[in-house]
Enzyme design. Sequence first.
Site, PDB file in Angstrom:
ATOM      1  N   GLY A  73       0.840  -1.195   0.000  1.00 48.90           N
ATOM      2  CA  GLY A  73       0.000   0.000   0.000  1.00 48.90           C
ATOM      3  C   GLY A  73       0.876   1.246   0.000  1.00 48.90           C
ATOM      4  O   GLY A  73       1.943   1.283  -0.600  1.00 48.90           O
TER       5      GLY A  73
ATOM      6  N   LYS B 225       4.251   2.211   9.614  1.00 50.01           N
ATOM      7  CA  LYS B 225       5.245   3.258   9.869  1.00 50.01           C
ATOM      8  C   LYS B 225       4.671   4.464  10.592  1.00 50.01           C
ATOM      9  O   LYS B 225       5.176   4.888  11.619  1.00 50.01           O
ATOM     10  CB  LYS B 225       5.882   3.690   8.551  1.00 50.01           C
TER      11      LYS B 225
ATOM     12  N   THR C 227      -1.568  -2.589   7.993  1.00 48.86           N
ATOM     13  CA  THR C 227      -2.729  -2.937   7.175  1.00 48.86           C
ATOM     14  C   THR C 227      -2.306  -3.774   5.979  1.00 48.86           C
ATOM     15  O   THR C 227      -1.186  -3.665   5.489  1.00 48.86           O
ATOM     16  CB  THR C 227      -3.471  -1.675   6.672  1.00 48.86           C
TER      17      THR C 227
ATOM     18  N   ASN D 293      -3.448  -4.551   2.068  1.00 42.94           N
ATOM     19  CA  ASN D 293      -4.176  -3.861   1.013  1.00 42.94           C
ATOM     20  C   ASN D 293      -4.506  -4.796  -0.135  1.00 42.94           C
ATOM     21  O   ASN D 293      -3.694  -5.638  -0.520  1.00 42.94           O
ATOM     22  CB  ASN D 293      -3.338  -2.693   0.488  1.00 42.94           C
TER      23      ASN D 293
ATOM     24  N   GLU E 247      -8.298  -1.159   3.109  1.00 43.97           N
ATOM     25  CA  GLU E 247      -7.144  -1.378   3.978  1.00 43.97           C
ATOM     26  C   GLU E 247      -7.598  -2.146   5.212  1.00 43.97           C
ATOM     27  O   GLU E 247      -8.405  -1.650   5.988  1.00 43.97           O
ATOM     28  CB  GLU E 247      -6.523  -0.043   4.368  1.00 43.97           C
TER      29      GLU E 247
ATOM     30  N   HIS F  76      -4.221  -9.059  15.162  1.00 41.02           N
ATOM     31  CA  HIS F  76      -3.291 -10.125  15.528  1.00 41.02           C
ATOM     32  C   HIS F  76      -1.879  -9.606  15.286  1.00 41.02           C
ATOM     33  O   HIS F  76      -1.662  -8.823  14.369  1.00 41.02           O
ATOM     34  CB  HIS F  76      -3.553 -11.368  14.665  1.00 41.02           C
TER      35      HIS F  76
ATOM     36  N   TYR G 222       2.992  -9.780   2.093  1.00 45.18           N
ATOM     37  CA  TYR G 222       2.753  -9.337   0.719  1.00 45.18           C
ATOM     38  C   TYR G 222       2.784 -10.547  -0.215  1.00 45.18           C
ATOM     39  O   TYR G 222       3.611 -11.440  -0.061  1.00 45.18           O
ATOM     40  CB  TYR G 222       3.827  -8.342   0.266  1.00 45.18           C
TER      41      TYR G 222
ATOM     42  N   ARG H 132     -18.522   3.002  11.249  1.00 40.04           N
ATOM     43  CA  ARG H 132     -18.725   4.456  11.128  1.00 40.04           C
ATOM     44  C   ARG H 132     -18.406   4.906   9.705  1.00 40.04           C
ATOM     45  O   ARG H 132     -17.727   4.194   8.960  1.00 40.04           O
ATOM     46  CB  ARG H 132     -17.853   5.212  12.130  1.00 40.04           C
TER      47      ARG H 132
ATOM     48  N   PHE I  14      -9.667  13.856   9.623  1.00 34.17           N
ATOM     49  CA  PHE I  14      -9.163  14.228  10.942  1.00 34.17           C
ATOM     50  C   PHE I  14      -8.179  15.367  10.786  1.00 34.17           C
ATOM     51  O   PHE I  14      -7.457  15.439   9.800  1.00 34.17           O
ATOM     52  CB  PHE I  14      -8.486  13.018  11.610  1.00 34.17           C
TER      53      PHE I  14
END
Length: 166
Positions: free
Chosen positions: A21, A27, A33, A35, A85, A90, A97, A110, A115
């Site tokens: 991604g 990072k 995540t 992707n 994403e 876990h 990848y 939601r 933000f």
Amino acid sequence: MNGIKTFSSLPYFCRGTVIKGFGRGSKELGIPTANFPESVVDNLPHDVSAGVYYGWGQIGSGPVHKMVMSIGWNPYYNNTKKSMETHLIHKFDKDFYGSELGLVILGYIRPETNFDSLEKLVKAIRTDIEIANHKLNQEDAREFLLHDFFKHPVGQSSTNGTHSSL
């Protein structure tokens, strides 16, 4: 409907190869995540709108884990392409990848939100993870842990035509 958003296409099953991604999950956010490629994103049902969802995920034929997923354009980062994403709840020892990721999206948490700081984004994601954990501990959600989709993970289709594949 008491303010609860529902989707006729949920639960939704999908499968695809994990791709690199934007490199922000681990990072910048401290929340790794996985992707999906555009071909999986483009096959989402039309009633699945941008937002945060919860469900179950499986890498290859491994164990099934709780997951929380962002679907949309991630307005904080001004993305121009829609993405899916997934954060598997876990701790993994290494990246996966190129591995096959199978998911069942069970519910909506939601809408997609912008933000004004990275700290507020991370706080919201942590809250999403708490909500997903709570929802996925409920009996009706736990039933999906044993779904045939996860028993025959690679190259198998699911029921009710709600399966996306590469």
